[in-house]
Design a protein around this motif. Sequence first.
Motif, PDB file in Angstrom:
ATOM      1  N   UNK A 160       0.808  -1.234   0.000  1.00 49.87           N
ATOM      2  CA  UNK A 160       0.000   0.000   0.000  1.00 49.87           C
ATOM      3  C   UNK A 160       0.831   1.269   0.000  1.00 49.87           C
ATOM      4  N   UNK A 161       2.136   1.148  -0.261  1.00 49.07           N
ATOM      5  CA  UNK A 161       2.971   2.333  -0.318  1.00 49.07           C
ATOM      6  C   UNK A 161       2.532   3.232  -1.472  1.00 49.07           C
ATOM      7  N   UNK A 162       2.310   4.494  -1.172  1.00 49.14           N
ATOM      8  CA  UNK A 162       1.962   5.463  -2.195  1.00 49.14           C
ATOM      9  C   UNK A 162       0.540   5.374  -2.701  1.00 49.14           C
ATOM     10  N   UNK A 163      -0.269   4.463  -2.179  1.00 42.63           N
ATOM     11  CA  UNK A 163      -1.654   4.320  -2.632  1.00 42.63           C
ATOM     12  C   UNK A 163      -2.523   5.293  -1.835  1.00 42.63           C
ATOM     13  N   UNK A 164      -3.268   6.140  -2.546  1.00 38.39           N
ATOM     14  CA  UNK A 164      -4.023   7.185  -1.860  1.00 38.39           C
ATOM     15  C   UNK A 164      -5.288   7.501  -2.643  1.00 38.39           C
ATOM     16  N   UNK A 165      -6.348   7.796  -1.912  1.00 41.08           N
ATOM     17  CA  UNK A 165      -7.614   8.206  -2.504  1.00 41.08           C
ATOM     18  C   UNK A 165      -7.640   9.731  -2.600  1.00 41.08           C
ATOM     19  N   UNK A 166      -7.917  10.251  -3.790  1.00 42.08           N
ATOM     20  CA  UNK A 166      -8.013  11.705  -3.971  1.00 42.08           C
ATOM     21  C   UNK A 166      -9.393  12.039  -4.511  1.00 42.08           C
ATOM     22  N   UNK A 167      -9.968  13.115  -4.004  1.00 40.33           N
ATOM     23  CA  UNK A 167     -11.360  13.448  -4.314  1.00 40.33           C
ATOM     24  C   UNK A 167     -11.515  14.629  -5.258  1.00 40.33           C
ATOM     25  N   UNK A 168     -10.421  15.336  -5.524  1.00 34.27           N
ATOM     26  CA  UNK A 168     -10.504  16.441  -6.474  1.00 34.27           C
ATOM     27  C   UNK A 168      -9.110  16.748  -6.996  1.00 34.27           C
ATOM     28  N   UNK A 169      -9.036  17.709  -7.913  1.00 32.61           N
ATOM     29  CA  UNK A 169      -7.766  18.020  -8.566  1.00 32.61           C
ATOM     30  C   UNK A 169      -6.735  18.562  -7.580  1.00 32.61           C
ATOM     31  N   UNK A 170      -7.181  19.317  -6.590  1.00 33.01           N
ATOM     32  CA  UNK A 170      -6.242  19.872  -5.620  1.00 33.01           C
ATOM     33  C   UNK A 170      -5.589  18.758  -4.801  1.00 33.01           C
ATOM     34  N   UNK A 171      -6.383  17.785  -4.365  1.00 28.46           N
ATOM     35  CA  UNK A 171      -5.812  16.662  -3.615  1.00 28.46           C
ATOM     36  C   UNK A 171      -4.884  15.847  -4.497  1.00 28.46           C
ATOM     37  N   UNK A 172      -5.249  15.646  -5.754  1.00 26.38           N
ATOM     38  CA  UNK A 172      -4.384  14.891  -6.657  1.00 26.38           C
ATOM     39  C   UNK A 172      -3.038  15.579  -6.814  1.00 26.38           C
ATOM     40  N   UNK A 173      -3.064  16.896  -7.017  1.00 26.89           N
ATOM     41  CA  UNK A 173      -1.809  17.645  -7.178  1.00 26.89           C
ATOM     42  C   UNK A 173      -0.952  17.565  -5.926  1.00 26.89           C
ATOM     43  N   UNK A 174      -1.602  17.545  -4.768  1.00 26.20           N
ATOM     44  CA  UNK A 174      -0.870  17.487  -3.502  1.00 26.20           C
ATOM     45  C   UNK A 174      -0.230  16.118  -3.282  1.00 26.20           C
ATOM     46  N   UNK A 175      -0.848  15.060  -3.777  1.00 31.53           N
ATOM     47  CA  UNK A 175      -0.404  13.695  -3.485  1.00 31.53           C
ATOM     48  C   UNK A 175       0.446  13.069  -4.588  1.00 31.53           C
ATOM     49  N   UNK A 176       0.404  13.614  -5.790  1.00 32.35           N
ATOM     50  CA  UNK A 176       0.978  12.915  -6.940  1.00 32.35           C
ATOM     51  C   UNK A 176       2.462  12.616  -6.786  1.00 32.35           C
ATOM     52  N   UNK A 177       3.247  13.589  -6.367  1.00 33.17           N
ATOM     53  CA  UNK A 177       4.698  13.403  -6.311  1.00 33.17           C
ATOM     54  C   UNK A 177       5.081  12.290  -5.351  1.00 33.17           C
ATOM     55  N   UNK A 178       4.420  12.237  -4.193  1.00 31.53           N
ATOM     56  CA  UNK A 178       4.740  11.193  -3.212  1.00 31.53           C
ATOM     57  C   UNK A 178       4.444   9.810  -3.772  1.00 31.53           C
ATOM     58  N   UNK A 179       3.362   9.679  -4.532  1.00 30.93           N
ATOM     59  CA  UNK A 179       3.046   8.389  -5.148  1.00 30.93           C
ATOM     60  C   UNK A 179       4.058   8.037  -6.224  1.00 30.93           C
TER      61      UNK A 179
END
Length: 415
Positions: A160-179
Motif C-alpha cells: 500500500x505504499x503510495x496508494x491514496x484516494x483523492x477526491x478532487x484536482x487539488x488533492x491529486x496535485x498534492x499527493x501525486x509526487x509522493x506516489x
Amino acid sequence: MTRPDDKPLLLVITSGLRRYREYLLSSISTRYRVHLIDSVAADWELPYLAGSTVVPDTGAASVLAAARRIAAQQPVAGVMSWHEEHIVQAAVVAEALGLPGTPAAAVRRCRDKFATRTALAAEGLPQPAFEVVGDLDEALAAADKLGYPVVLKPRAAGGSQGVVLVRDAAELADQFTATRDVPVPHTPVFEQAVLVEEYLEGPEISVDSVVFRGRVTPLFVGRKEIGFAPYFEETGHLVSGADPLLSDPGLLRVLSGIHAALGCTDGWTHTELKLTSDGPKLVEVNGRLGGDLIPYLGMRATGVDPGLAASDAACGVEPTTTASAADCAGVRFFYPPANDTLIESVDFDRSALPPETDLLQPLAGPGDIVSPPRKGLIDGRIALATAVARNEQLCRAALDHAQAALRLSVAAAGE
C-alpha cells in the motif's frame, strides 16, 4: 523414516522479518532442506537451514549466479520467495534451472500493475477503469476522464505504499509526487510510473491461493480492516475457516480467470479484491504469500499449513489443501498517537486476557521514533495482537481486550 540428508533441497530467496515469517521456515524445514540466499548473513534463520549463501545484492544476476553454484554441487528441487521484491528473482532461477514455477514473464506481469490491468482488460475480467500516467498533467487528465474520486497507485510498489484516494484536482496535485517517487528496488524504471484508477466501493478482501499445474485452490480469505484515510493502511485482518467465499462459484470463476489471464501456473498467490455491488473486482495480484501474518491466521483458522503447501508447489509436489478446522483468527495492529513519537516502552498487560488471545508482540522499543501513516506507512506500527476463536464474535472480543491491555509509554511527541 526420512533422514535429514534425504530431504529435497529448496532455495529460499530472502527471509524477511522474523516476527512475520519464522513460522513458515519452521514448517518448511520439516520437509525440505532449506538453503537461504540473501544479502545479509543468516541469523535467526540458522536452526531451520541446511545452508546459506550471502550475495552482494539480491538482484536477479547475483541470485541466479549463487543458485547456479549451489545446483552445480547438489540437486535442487525448487525455489521460492515470499518477499515482493524478490519473486521475479525466484522465477528467473526456476526457469534457468528447469524447476517448477510460474514463468518469469507472468510473475513480472503481477509485479507491474499496469501489465496486470492490461492482461485482464484483454480478457474482459472485472477490475476498475484505469489509466497509466507519467506526470501531473497526465494524471489530472486521467482523473477528469475517469471521474473523481480516483486512486493513485505506484505501478510496481507493494504494501500500500503510495496508494491514496483523492477526491478532487487539488488533492491529486498534492499527493501525486509522493506516489510517483515511492522507491521500488529491483524493478524497471518506468516513464509512466503511476496508475490512476476508478475508486471501487465495497469491502476489500484478500484471497491466498495455491496454484498447481494451473489449478487455483483458494485457501484463506482475509477480511481487511483499512484505516488512516485517505491512505489504505491495513490495520487488521480476519480469516475464517468457514468463510462462504471459499466456495462461492462467482468468486472462484473470477479467480481462475485472473490467474489464467496473467499466466500464473504454479506457486502461491495473494489476490486482493473489492466486493462491489457488481460482484468481485480485482485490486491486484501478488505472486507470493500474503503479508501481515495472513497465512499464519489461515493456518490457525483452517489447519492448512501455508509453508508446506507453498514449498510443495514450488517443488512440483501436489500440496495438501484440505482444511482440518473451521475457526476464526484475526490480527490487529496498533499505532503511535502522533508523528515522531519517541517510545519509552510498549507492552501488554497479560493478567486478564481471554483464552482466545494468541500472540502479543511489541514492534517498537525504547528509543524508537515512530509515526502513524502517512509518514509511518508500513513501519508505523508499534505492536500487534492475534486471536483464535471458534467464531468471529469471540475473535473480535479477544482483539478488543488485547487493545485495552496495550501499555504505551511515550517520552515525547512531535506533530
